[in-house]
Design a protein around this motif. Sequence first.
Motif, short mmCIF file in Angstrom:
data_model
loop_
_atom_site.label_atom_id
_atom_site.label_comp_id
_atom_site.label_asym_id
_atom_site.label_seq_id
_atom_site.Cartn_x
_atom_site.Cartn_y
_atom_site.Cartn_z
N LYS A 11 0.85 -1.19 0.00
CA LYS A 11 0.00 0.00 0.00
C LYS A 11 0.88 1.24 0.00
O LYS A 11 1.84 1.34 0.77
CB LYS A 11 -0.92 0.00 1.22
N ARG A 14 1.00 7.22 0.63
CA ARG A 14 0.14 8.37 0.35
C ARG A 14 -1.34 8.00 0.23
O ARG A 14 -2.17 8.86 -0.01
CB ARG A 14 0.57 9.07 -0.94
N SER A 15 -1.66 6.72 0.39
CA SER A 15 -3.06 6.30 0.31
C SER A 15 -3.82 6.76 1.55
O SER A 15 -3.25 6.83 2.64
CB SER A 15 -3.16 4.78 0.21
N GLY A 16 -5.09 7.02 1.37
CA GLY A 16 -5.93 7.43 2.49
C GLY A 16 -6.12 6.30 3.47
O GLY A 16 -6.04 5.12 3.11
N GLY A 20 -10.93 3.95 1.23
CA GLY A 20 -11.47 4.31 -0.07
C GLY A 20 -10.44 4.69 -1.11
O GLY A 20 -10.64 4.47 -2.29
N GLU A 21 -9.34 5.25 -0.69
CA GLU A 21 -8.32 5.73 -1.63
C GLU A 21 -7.04 4.94 -1.47
O GLU A 21 -6.06 5.41 -0.90
CB GLU A 21 -8.05 7.22 -1.38
N CYS A 22 -7.04 3.72 -1.96
CA CYS A 22 -5.89 2.85 -1.75
C CYS A 22 -5.18 2.55 -3.06
O CYS A 22 -5.73 1.93 -3.96
CB CYS A 22 -6.33 1.55 -1.11
N VAL A 23 -3.95 3.00 -3.11
CA VAL A 23 -3.10 2.74 -4.26
C VAL A 23 -2.01 1.78 -3.80
O VAL A 23 -1.42 1.97 -2.74
CB VAL A 23 -2.47 4.04 -4.80
N ASP A 37 -4.97 -0.13 -8.31
CA ASP A 37 -6.02 0.16 -7.33
C ASP A 37 -6.17 -1.07 -6.44
O ASP A 37 -6.48 -2.16 -6.94
CB ASP A 37 -7.31 0.47 -8.07
N LYS A 39 -8.47 -1.93 -4.55
CA LYS A 39 -9.83 -2.46 -4.54
C LYS A 39 -10.08 -3.38 -5.74
O LYS A 39 -11.08 -4.08 -5.77
CB LYS A 39 -10.84 -1.32 -4.51
#
Length: 62
Positions: A11, A14-16, A20-23, A37, A39
Amino acid sequence: MVDLTDARWRKSTRSGGNGGECVEVADNLPGIVAVRDSKDPHGPALAFPASAWATFVGTIRR
């Protein structure tokens, strides 16, 4: 096409944190950095030359 079979995904820092905002980033492959992504881990991934990724990350940090 880039072979991502041996990619070790992690992960992004910088991912949230809310899920919800997972890179995910794989930076263990010679000369490339792959991004996807989290997800949709079986979906598409983008692959960048490592030097281009380093420039991108450096610009974001500034």
